[in-house]
Design an enzyme around this catalytic site. Sequence first.
Site, PDB file in Angstrom:
ATOM      1  N   TYR A 156      25.955  51.310  41.189  1.00  0.00           N
ATOM      2  CA  TYR A 156      25.783  50.952  39.774  1.00  0.00           C
ATOM      3  C   TYR A 156      24.518  50.115  39.598  1.00  0.00           C
ATOM      4  O   TYR A 156      23.660  50.427  38.772  1.00  0.00           O
ATOM      5  CB  TYR A 156      27.015  50.169  39.309  1.00  0.00           C
ATOM      6  N   ASP A 157      24.405  49.062  40.414  1.00  0.00           N
ATOM      7  CA  ASP A 157      23.291  48.123  40.256  1.00  0.00           C
ATOM      8  C   ASP A 157      21.942  48.832  40.416  1.00  0.00           C
ATOM      9  O   ASP A 157      21.025  48.654  39.610  1.00  0.00           O
ATOM     10  CB  ASP A 157      23.371  47.003  41.303  1.00  0.00           C
ATOM     11  N   ARG A 197      39.156  46.229  35.179  1.00  0.00           N
ATOM     12  CA  ARG A 197      38.381  45.020  34.887  1.00  0.00           C
ATOM     13  C   ARG A 197      39.295  43.840  34.599  1.00  0.00           C
ATOM     14  O   ARG A 197      40.476  43.993  34.312  1.00  0.00           O
ATOM     15  CB  ARG A 197      37.411  45.281  33.740  1.00  0.00           C
ATOM     16  N   TYR A 215      41.292  37.576  42.122  1.00  0.00           N
ATOM     17  CA  TYR A 215      40.581  37.934  43.358  1.00  0.00           C
ATOM     18  C   TYR A 215      39.842  36.702  43.890  1.00  0.00           C
ATOM     19  O   TYR A 215      39.159  36.004  43.126  1.00  0.00           O
ATOM     20  CB  TYR A 215      39.584  39.064  43.115  1.00  0.00           C
ATOM     21  N   ASP A 217      39.337  32.907  45.253  1.00  0.00           N
ATOM     22  CA  ASP A 217      40.021  31.677  44.817  1.00  0.00           C
ATOM     23  C   ASP A 217      39.939  31.488  43.301  1.00  0.00           C
ATOM     24  O   ASP A 217      40.430  30.490  42.770  1.00  0.00           O
ATOM     25  CB  ASP A 217      39.465  30.454  45.561  1.00  0.00           C
TER      26      ASP A 217
HETATM   27  N1  UDP Z   1      38.827  40.014  38.901  1.00  0.00           N
HETATM   28  C1  UDP Z   1      40.029  39.389  39.237  1.00  0.00           C
HETATM   29  N2  UDP Z   1      41.182  40.075  39.077  1.00  0.00           N
HETATM   30  C2  UDP Z   1      41.234  41.344  38.578  1.00  0.00           C
HETATM   31  C3  UDP Z   1      40.017  41.980  38.218  1.00  0.00           C
HETATM   32  C4  UDP Z   1      38.834  41.285  38.395  1.00  0.00           C
HETATM   33  O1  UDP Z   1      40.036  38.232  39.699  1.00  0.00           O
HETATM   34  O2  UDP Z   1      42.342  41.881  38.457  1.00  0.00           O
HETATM   35  C5  UDP Z   1      37.575  39.268  39.055  1.00  0.00           C
HETATM   36  C6  UDP Z   1      36.494  40.013  39.833  1.00  0.00           C
HETATM   37  O3  UDP Z   1      36.622  39.756  41.210  1.00  0.00           O
HETATM   38  C7  UDP Z   1      35.242  39.393  39.243  1.00  0.00           C
HETATM   39  C8  UDP Z   1      35.612  39.105  37.791  1.00  0.00           C
HETATM   40  O4  UDP Z   1      37.040  39.079  37.768  1.00  0.00           O
HETATM   41  O5  UDP Z   1      34.928  38.184  39.877  1.00  0.00           O
HETATM   42  C9  UDP Z   1      35.109  40.146  36.813  1.00  0.00           C
HETATM   43  O6  UDP Z   1      35.471  41.401  37.299  1.00  0.00           O
HETATM   44  P1  UDP Z   1      35.281  42.737  36.450  1.00  0.00           P
HETATM   45  O7  UDP Z   1      35.747  43.868  37.316  1.00  0.00           O
HETATM   46  O8  UDP Z   1      35.912  42.593  35.128  1.00  0.00           O
HETATM   47  O9  UDP Z   1      33.718  42.842  36.158  1.00  0.00           O
HETATM   48  P2  UDP Z   1      32.388  42.514  36.983  1.00  0.00           P
HETATM   49  O10 UDP Z   1      31.806  41.346  36.282  1.00  0.00           O
HETATM   50  O11 UDP Z   1      32.749  42.173  38.408  1.00  0.00           O
HETATM   51  O12 UDP Z   1      31.590  43.743  36.880  1.00  0.00           O
END
Ligand code: UDP
Length: 322
Positions: A156-157, A197, A215, A217
């Site tokens: 993606y990036d 997300r 995810y 801490d």
């Molecule tokens: N995240 C989480 N639990 C979930 C889904 C995501 O803790 O069930 C965390 C993920 O590790 C990240 C942040 O939430 O640090 C945002 O994740 P997302 O997938 O929404 O978007 P990103 O900003 O990573 O593209």
Amino acid sequence: MSDLTVLIAGGAGFIGSHLCDALVERGDGVVCVDNLITGGRRNVSHLDDRPGFRFVDCDVAALTEEALGAAGIDPSTLDVMVNLASPASPRDYRALPLETLHAGSVGTTALLELARATSARFVLGSTSEVYGDPHQHPQVETYWGNVNPIGERSVYDEAKRFGEAVTSAYHRRHELDCAIVRIFNTYGPRMKLDDGRVVTNFVGQALRGEPLTVYGDGSQTRSLCYVDDLVRGLMATIDADSYGPYNLGNPIELTILELAGLVLELTGSDSTAVKLPLPADDPHRRRPDITRAHADLGWEPKVGLREGLLATIESLRRDLDT
Ligand code: UDP
């Protein structure tokens, strides 16, 4: 009142469909192009009987003047092309790595070629992911980023970074009227409950009484922008003649643990939280500096986090019930 005709690639996706709504509402013609691999036809089906709205089922990479002609659309009528065509949630782009690379590279180039052939303005929907796991905080547009080129997120990036590079090359080489927007985490109605997300996961889990999956801490941060605000930023970019790049996002930053607490409070859920491993290369913090978008486009977000989350919770609650 406006009378542009805007082609939106990825128009049946979460952000794209809200952009279709807003443009139709102000009287613009909209050609919504989507191959529906992550978008949903039902996100825009309510627009089918609105004058000036057209849906074309096509991969952005296959979009040519001939393909548009075959769908009954005269390419010379297009004033602006917006490229939002890509899987955008980490779960989706991990599941569709080659499709994501293809959309960002071949797809973006195809749309640029169409914009060049028709002298349309081109707006690239890029991402805060171009900053990777940033060493600079908050992120300003002049920061070059910190991206792992071979990690799971790289599909993606790097596709989006390539998209920015090829857009810049068309701008320099062909003097194409272009703009780049870097979209930060956006949430709101029509997000898919299962897209993985954080907002949809937490709200879905809270409403079902399941534990919220934090995810790592939970100390990592994100800055969440309500979709209506984001769409106003996209429209300001469509209407402008400047190039950017522009960060579009809400600078209010919170940790994932704080978000979990807020979702529990706003849903009234008595779910608990469970800690799961942090995905590889997950950015530790993210917050847009929006000084440039404010100065050039007169744009800033207006919807507060509580207000936006409440609207999202209501909408996802209805999705769960149907
Ligand atoms: N995240 C989480 N639990 C979930 C889904 C995501 O803790 O069930 C965390 C993920 O590790 C990240 C942040 O939430 O640090 C945002 O994740 P997302 O997938 O929404 O978007 P990103 O900003 O990573 O593209």
